[in-house]
Motif scaffolding. Structure first.
Motif, PDB file in Angstrom:
ATOM      1  N   PHE A 137       0.831  -1.205   0.000  1.00  0.00           N
ATOM      2  CA  PHE A 137       0.000   0.000   0.000  1.00  0.00           C
ATOM      3  C   PHE A 137       0.868   1.259   0.000  1.00  0.00           C
ATOM      4  O   PHE A 137       0.663   2.185  -0.799  1.00  0.00           O
ATOM      5  N   GLU A 141       1.524   4.249  -3.019  1.00  0.00           N
ATOM      6  CA  GLU A 141       1.369   5.693  -2.787  1.00  0.00           C
ATOM      7  C   GLU A 141       2.637   6.446  -3.165  1.00  0.00           C
ATOM      8  O   GLU A 141       2.570   7.508  -3.814  1.00  0.00           O
ATOM      9  N   ARG A 188      -4.480   0.312  -5.185  1.00  0.00           N
ATOM     10  CA  ARG A 188      -4.356   0.900  -3.858  1.00  0.00           C
ATOM     11  C   ARG A 188      -5.654   0.748  -3.069  1.00  0.00           C
ATOM     12  O   ARG A 188      -5.637   0.447  -1.870  1.00  0.00           O
TER      13      ARG A 188
END
Length: 343
Positions: A137, A141, A188
């Protein structure tokens, strides 16, 4: 005649070396990396099996349980020590490694490792899955931020909830950027949902375990730290003293002494890296947040004398010691303690 068996385990095959009590090689072979196949091969040997040694690794806990269940005396050997001893061999092969393990076992020059219970390994699997999803995750990002930065588009400080909308705002009007960011945003979003589910599972496991509830009575100890500590220690009775937990985690100063040289450096970093990291995070939280207590005051005084980093490591070591004592004594953390216990 007593026999010492060294096992060098790989995914498909295990190299086996048997030496007698005089250090002479009796037999060398290979067998499938399965407890039944290894137990059958070892059981066919002529002589008394004094001990079986294998290096701690991904398959070793499973093999240890299977061989122990077959009535064999099996020892898990500490990985760093085994690797350090095997480095002396000029040629490295599975056959040579099995021989080296057998000789270490024969000489008694090894450090045994605790074989964790199945329940502890299951909890560690959940924690590892949570960490892997969390890292994926975060990586997505950071990749999205870097991708847009090449075009002078800066995401800036943004909450998790507003991150997706911010990326779409920056990529709007550029079909190529939209085509690049949309799949990553969907991935995501999926990782975020899975991470939330694993977080709920971790909290549920911690609140259903009376030991974890007791450990979480200490400030800075949350569900993840409590489960990490419980699954790593597994059995508190294997430590004769709570003070031994600190060196076992690798939070004690290292030392390099030879002749007139005597250097004390950083911590040894022995043991479970995930537990060491969790304890340091707990110490950082305790030093800066939450309700004041005697342990936090002790760390603050140490920080003024020796610096914040040393104080954090010392506090992490002391937390490990106190958690073990709380576990063994079945007591919750005491916020008001007139005399600081040794640790």
């Amino acid at each position: 005649m007593k026999l010492f068996v060294g096992l060098d385990v790989s995914l498909e095959k295990t190299a086996i070396c048997v030496i007698n009590e005089h250090g002479k090689i009796v037999r060398e072979a290979q067998a499938a990396s399965e407890p039944e196949a290894l137990a059958r091969w070892i059981g066919d040997q002529d002589g008394t099996i004094a001990a079986i040694g294998l290096e701690a690794g991904p398959l070793s806990q499973w093999l240890h349980r299977g061989l122990t269940g077959a009535g064999l005396d099996v020892v898990l050997m500490e990985t760093r020590q085994v690797k350090g001893a095997l480095k002396a061999m000029p040629i490295k092969t599975d056959r040579r490694d099995a021989e080296g393990i057998a000789r270490l076992l024969h000489l008694g020059w090894f450090r045994p490792v605790h074989c964790k219970s199945v329940s502890a390994q299951e909890v560690r699997a959940v924690l590892s899955a949570r960490k892997a999803v969390q890292q994926g995750f975060i990586t997505l990002e950071m990749s999205l931020r870097g991708l847009l930065r090449n075009f002078g588009l800066k995401v800036g400080t943004i909450s998790r909830g507003g991150f997706e909308q911010r990326i779409r705002e920056l990529a709007a009007g550029n079909p190529m950027l939209i085509a690049a960011t949309e799949p990553m945003l969907r991935a995501r979003s999926a990782l975020r949902r899975e991470l939330a589910g694993l977080e709920r599972l971790v909290r549920q496991l911690a609140h259903e375990d009376p030991v974890c509830l007791r450990l979480m009575s200490m400030p800075g100890i949350g569900a993840v730290v409590a489960l990490t500590y419980r699954s790593a220690v597994d059995d508190p009775a294997r430590f004769t003293s709570s003070k031994k937990v600190g060196p076992w985690v690798g939070l004690t100063p290292s030392r390099n002494q030879s002749g007139e040289r005597d250097v004390s450096g950083g911590i040894t970093k022995a043991g479970d890296v995930n537990l060491r990291r969790a304890l340091c995070q707990a110490a950082t939280v305790m030093m800066h947040r939450g309700r004041a207590n005697w342990l936090r005051s002790w760390a603050a005084k140490l920080a003024r004398r020796r610096g914040a980093k040393r104080a954090m490591v010392a506090l992490a070591r002391r937390i490990a010691v106190i958690l073990h004592r709380m576990w063994k004594d079945d007591t919750d953390f005491r916020f008001d303690l007139p005399v600081f216990p040794a640790g």
